[in-house]
Write an enzyme that holds these catalytic residues in place. Sequence first.
Site, PDB file in Angstrom:
ATOM      1  N   GLY A   1      31.087  44.289  41.203  1.00 58.45           N
ATOM      2  CA  GLY A   1      31.734  43.853  42.413  1.00 58.45           C
ATOM      3  C   GLY A   1      30.341  44.816  43.143  1.00 58.45           C
TER       4      GLY A   1
ATOM      5  N   LYS B   1      36.944  39.037  26.234  1.00 56.68           N
ATOM      6  CA  LYS B   1      36.245  39.782  25.933  1.00 56.68           C
ATOM      7  C   LYS B   1      35.637  41.104  26.111  1.00 56.68           C
ATOM      8  CE  LYS B   1      33.458  40.596  30.239  1.00 56.68           C
ATOM      9  NZ  LYS B   1      33.670  40.147  32.210  1.00 56.68           N
TER      10      LYS B   1
END
Length: 259
Positions: A161, A100
């Site tokens: 987040g 990733k």
Amino acid sequence: MDQLQIAGKSYNSRLLVGTGKYRDFEQTRAAVEASGAEIITVAIRRTNIGQNAGEPSLLDVLPPSRYTYLPNTAGCYSAEEALRTLRLARELLDGHSLVKLEVLGDPHTLYPNVVETLKAARVLVKEGFDVMVYTSDDPIIAKQLEDIGCCAIMPLASLIGSGMGILNPWNLKIIIDSVKVPVLVDAGVGTASDAAIAMELGCDGVLMNTAIAAAQDPVRMASAMKKAVEAGREAFLAGRMPKRPYSASPSSPTSGLIA
């Protein structure tokens, strides 16, 4: 069976989960198991997978024989940093090619730097990596990353987040409709309904970490996310009824009523 296809391999689960921010490796293991995820991400710069000899390793808790590891470049702010990190990951994981890529723009928003991301993606694809790439929700950039050869596009729902959920469903839908490789929402999911909405839009999967790890009960939240992703996928495949903002439709028959 309706499986997720990534880089030539099939997966039953469409939920991908991170392994950071948990209290300890035991809580990490319990949450991952509850999520049903088969692909787990690991931040090479923050988690030991063998580079720190003598320290506890995630490999012992979540064995690669059971899970597909997805090493990522969390914390990298340039293409060069990302390239070094993923080359190290391939060495540590015996030639592992699925990665990733994320290149961040600044430490405050953690918004992707798409210029550096494009630069790193070109090199990684040429070097034989299977690149799942974190990016903005810009459809043009998403198409360019697909054209480079990335095997999955991973646009943010909102900032990493933040837990703000999907802020721009329209752009996500454009990306889903314009690229042929899998599209997975990455970043910003806060609770189960966010994951379900992503899947109802037609996303092929959802990747999350903080939404589970920062919950008051991470293991229970992992279970909730598993169910949400499955329900959202089922709803997408079923095809929702059309919206009728100005027209009601009775749920019972209107013919044969008693006079």
